[in-house]
Design an enzyme around this catalytic site. Sequence first.
Site, PDB file in Angstrom:
ATOM      1  N   HIS A 148      61.199 106.043  -2.882  1.00 50.50           N
ATOM      2  CA  HIS A 148      62.474 105.308  -2.807  1.00 50.50           C
ATOM      3  C   HIS A 148      63.716 106.196  -2.793  1.00 50.50           C
ATOM      4  O   HIS A 148      64.808 105.747  -3.136  1.00 50.50           O
ATOM      5  CB  HIS A 148      62.583 104.284  -3.946  1.00 50.50           C
ATOM      6  CG  HIS A 148      63.111 102.965  -3.464  1.00 50.50           C
ATOM      7  ND1 HIS A 148      63.106 101.823  -4.220  1.00 50.50           N
ATOM      8  CD2 HIS A 148      63.656 102.602  -2.274  1.00 50.50           C
ATOM      9  CE1 HIS A 148      63.624 100.820  -3.544  1.00 50.50           C
ATOM     10  NE2 HIS A 148      63.967 101.277  -2.347  1.00 50.50           N
ATOM     11  N   CYS A 177      66.616 100.245  -8.130  1.00 55.46           N
ATOM     12  CA  CYS A 177      65.562 101.250  -7.938  1.00 55.46           C
ATOM     13  C   CYS A 177      66.007 102.617  -7.445  1.00 55.46           C
ATOM     14  O   CYS A 177      65.768 103.636  -8.103  1.00 55.46           O
ATOM     15  CB  CYS A 177      64.519 100.685  -6.978  1.00 55.46           C
ATOM     16  SG  CYS A 177      63.811  99.106  -7.477  1.00 55.46           S
ATOM     17  N   ASP A 192      62.289 101.829 -14.585  1.00 57.79           N
ATOM     18  CA  ASP A 192      63.430 102.256 -13.763  1.00 57.79           C
ATOM     19  C   ASP A 192      64.651 101.371 -13.959  1.00 57.79           C
ATOM     20  O   ASP A 192      65.774 101.777 -13.666  1.00 57.79           O
ATOM     21  CB  ASP A 192      63.044 102.335 -12.286  1.00 57.79           C
ATOM     22  CG  ASP A 192      62.771 100.973 -11.656  1.00 57.79           C
ATOM     23  OD1 ASP A 192      62.491  99.996 -12.386  1.00 57.79           O
ATOM     24  OD2 ASP A 192      62.826 100.883 -10.413  1.00 57.79           O
ATOM     25  N   ASN A 193      64.458 100.148 -14.424  1.00 60.38           N
ATOM     26  CA  ASN A 193      65.558  99.236 -14.792  1.00 60.38           C
ATOM     27  C   ASN A 193      64.929  98.032 -15.468  1.00 60.38           C
ATOM     28  O   ASN A 193      63.713  97.972 -15.655  1.00 60.38           O
ATOM     29  CB  ASN A 193      66.408  98.814 -13.578  1.00 60.38           C
ATOM     30  CG  ASN A 193      65.616  98.342 -12.377  1.00 60.38           C
ATOM     31  OD1 ASN A 193      65.584  99.004 -11.335  1.00 60.38           O
ATOM     32  ND2 ASN A 193      64.954  97.202 -12.503  1.00 60.38           N
ATOM     33  N   LYS A 222      55.812 104.870  -6.031  1.00 64.04           N
ATOM     34  CA  LYS A 222      56.924 104.552  -5.125  1.00 64.04           C
ATOM     35  C   LYS A 222      57.966 105.661  -5.161  1.00 64.04           C
ATOM     36  O   LYS A 222      58.461 106.027  -6.221  1.00 64.04           O
ATOM     37  CB  LYS A 222      57.575 103.217  -5.515  1.00 64.04           C
ATOM     38  CG  LYS A 222      58.657 102.788  -4.530  1.00 64.04           C
ATOM     39  CD  LYS A 222      59.278 101.461  -4.897  1.00 64.04           C
ATOM     40  CE  LYS A 222      60.330 101.598  -5.976  1.00 64.04           C
ATOM     41  NZ  LYS A 222      61.115 100.369  -6.164  1.00 64.04           N
ATOM     42  N   SER A 264      60.324  99.705  -1.786  1.00 59.50           N
ATOM     43  CA  SER A 264      59.768  98.637  -2.620  1.00 59.50           C
ATOM     44  C   SER A 264      58.811  97.740  -1.852  1.00 59.50           C
ATOM     45  O   SER A 264      58.943  97.528  -0.642  1.00 59.50           O
ATOM     46  CB  SER A 264      60.892  97.788  -3.214  1.00 59.50           C
ATOM     47  OG  SER A 264      61.654  98.546  -4.120  1.00 59.50           O
ATOM     48  N   HIS A 324      57.212  95.265  -9.965  1.00 62.61           N
ATOM     49  CA  HIS A 324      58.183  94.765  -8.988  1.00 62.61           C
ATOM     50  C   HIS A 324      57.546  93.645  -8.169  1.00 62.61           C
ATOM     51  O   HIS A 324      56.390  93.739  -7.773  1.00 62.61           O
ATOM     52  CB  HIS A 324      58.601  95.921  -8.072  1.00 62.61           C
ATOM     53  CG  HIS A 324      59.761  95.639  -7.183  1.00 62.61           C
ATOM     54  ND1 HIS A 324      59.684  94.771  -6.113  1.00 62.61           N
ATOM     55  CD2 HIS A 324      61.034  96.120  -7.186  1.00 62.61           C
ATOM     56  CE1 HIS A 324      60.854  94.732  -5.495  1.00 62.61           C
ATOM     57  NE2 HIS A 324      61.697  95.532  -6.136  1.00 62.61           N
ATOM     58  N   LYS A 327      67.979  93.114 -14.214  1.00 60.62           N
ATOM     59  CA  LYS A 327      68.175  93.964 -13.041  1.00 60.62           C
ATOM     60  C   LYS A 327      69.414  93.553 -12.252  1.00 60.62           C
ATOM     61  O   LYS A 327      69.753  92.376 -12.183  1.00 60.62           O
ATOM     62  CB  LYS A 327      66.928  93.869 -12.156  1.00 60.62           C
ATOM     63  CG  LYS A 327      66.993  94.672 -10.869  1.00 60.62           C
ATOM     64  CD  LYS A 327      65.676  94.634 -10.140  1.00 60.62           C
ATOM     65  CE  LYS A 327      65.761  95.393  -8.816  1.00 60.62           C
ATOM     66  NZ  LYS A 327      64.432  95.598  -8.201  1.00 60.62           N
ATOM     67  N   ARG A 366      66.308 106.185  -9.753  1.00 58.06           N
ATOM     68  CA  ARG A 366      65.428 107.331  -9.500  1.00 58.06           C
ATOM     69  C   ARG A 366      66.223 108.570  -9.092  1.00 58.06           C
ATOM     70  O   ARG A 366      65.893 109.697  -9.505  1.00 58.06           O
ATOM     71  CB  ARG A 366      64.403 106.954  -8.427  1.00 58.06           C
ATOM     72  CG  ARG A 366      63.418 105.911  -8.908  1.00 58.06           C
ATOM     73  CD  ARG A 366      62.845 105.089  -7.751  1.00 58.06           C
ATOM     74  NE  ARG A 366      62.356 103.827  -8.280  1.00 58.06           N
ATOM     75  CZ  ARG A 366      61.109 103.624  -8.703  1.00 58.06           C
ATOM     76  NH1 ARG A 366      60.224 104.600  -8.613  1.00 58.06           N
ATOM     77  NH2 ARG A 366      60.757 102.465  -9.213  1.00 58.06           N
ATOM     78  N   ASP A 402      58.291  99.720 -12.661  1.00 56.88           N
ATOM     79  CA  ASP A 402      59.323  99.194 -11.775  1.00 56.88           C
ATOM     80  C   ASP A 402      59.682  97.768 -12.210  1.00 56.88           C
ATOM     81  O   ASP A 402      58.871  96.849 -12.088  1.00 56.88           O
ATOM     82  CB  ASP A 402      58.796  99.188 -10.339  1.00 56.88           C
ATOM     83  CG  ASP A 402      59.892  99.075  -9.300  1.00 56.88           C
ATOM     84  OD1 ASP A 402      60.903  98.392  -9.581  1.00 56.88           O
ATOM     85  OD2 ASP A 402      59.753  99.649  -8.217  1.00 56.88           O
ATOM     86  N   ASP A 403      60.874  97.602 -12.764  1.00 56.95           N
ATOM     87  CA  ASP A 403      61.384  96.284 -13.186  1.00 56.95           C
ATOM     88  C   ASP A 403      60.700  95.739 -14.440  1.00 56.95           C
ATOM     89  O   ASP A 403      60.599  94.523 -14.624  1.00 56.95           O
ATOM     90  CB  ASP A 403      61.263  95.241 -12.071  1.00 56.95           C
ATOM     91  CG  ASP A 403      62.132  95.518 -10.870  1.00 56.95           C
ATOM     92  OD1 ASP A 403      62.824  96.564 -10.857  1.00 56.95           O
ATOM     93  OD2 ASP A 403      62.120  94.718  -9.924  1.00 56.95           O
TER      94      ASP A 403
END
Length: 494
Positions: free
Chosen positions: A135, A80, A275-276, A133, A158, A223, A296, A84, A40-41
Amino acid sequence: MKFTTLLLLTAAVVFSGWPNRQAAAADANRLPNIVMIVTDDMGYGDLSSQGAKGFSTPNLDKLGEQGTRFTSFYVAQPVCTASRAAFLSGCYPNRVSLQGALNHTSKNGIHPDEFLLPEMLKEMGYATAGMGKWHLGTVMEFWPTRNGFDEWFGTPYSNDNTKYHPVLADEMPPFPLYEGENVIELDPDQSLFTKRITEKAVSFINRNKDRPFFLYVPHIMPHVPIFASDEFRGRTEHGLYGDVIEEVDWSVGEIMRTLDRLKLTDNTIVIFFSDNGPWPSYGEHAGDAGGLREGKLTTFEGGVRVPCIMRWPGHIPADRVCDEPVMAIDLLPTLTKIVGGRMPTKKIDGLDISDVLLTKDGKTPHEALFFYAGTELQAVRQGKWKLHFPHPYITVAGEPGKGGKPSNWGKNAAQSITQSGINGIASRHGGRVEHIELSLFDLSADPSETKNVAAEHPDVVERMKKLAEPIRKELGDSLTGVKGSGVREAGWVQ
């Protein structure tokens, strides 16, 4: 209802799907296991093999040596929930009406009629589990266990929607940790997230070693707010962020060692990506885009081009670097073809990239890739070219943040609660809004998107404008006031 529909479709599946479906279903034990690990991130430059400094990722580097490192792998949106929704449905997130990021107040989620990757695999006889996660919806109608997962351990949204939020902490409810559909803890120790997720993942593999399985590990880290366990805190020269990445790398290693111990490696497809891109406003608590522009929340390369490694011994070429432009929306159709599954009946946007995945000289099947931020069609890539339409974007305001606070935090915190839209997002997370004019970049020579060459290549600009017209009509574009004709509703509860 979704499950009634699935039962009917399962009964009729011999009349649809890929040609080898019946043979694959007849001998399910030969189907490849699938492990999908999503951070995540995490930044493009956060792998040692892609220039990371001050910390190391030996397990991910080994995975890359055993498989292929994809250096032009994109997510569909740089945030996020949208990201996904895209890779689990095979659709641009605008098609399924899930842009942005859901939070603890959200009443929407992935529509029950969307046919997701875990549902396809479950229909094929796979054991399915997710740890991390979700989301894609906070209420049970949209929960992982209602969307193809046999098991779930993790959080609904998150980890900054908690008492650790830099601006809105006082408004946040206790952060729930779920096992299946039950809350097992409130405000759990976030420093143990990576460790506990890994233990659950290893347990699932051990319990399902004799049948095909799909293991989805959407890590909560890195994240913000970031945490590392006692075993990893203080280990790296890079500080806490480096510690967090080394623990994520350890987690990858534990999963790989489990596959090795159980002699499952050769029959397991492993997919790793973020995810990004990183969140630059958080400075020392954010990742590194590896020289790519921004991060992001933007459709510049730093926001949508992410680290990606895939391994399947004997199938995916080893020790290869592939720069063909592909997108996470391609995973569903590609894996569906590999396992002989049933494709969604509703239109999707991803394409089968098995030729790129399994052959050394495979070419992307996409004529172009399109990049939305929210409902704005902001950019398109074709080959080496990337065209940005005029649009606003968020960049760092002042000096990058420190200690878990975003840049310019003190100045922006007071006004952020009342602002909405892109200005509100920028304010809450230490950014400012800038604008880019119509800009063409040659990514082969300028991956950092610094030199606008639109004036020198008007023919390319016009060609790429025309490429965007059909997707704009189908999925909409608030920049030009177009309402999409092919947009489906998200799920909603009152």
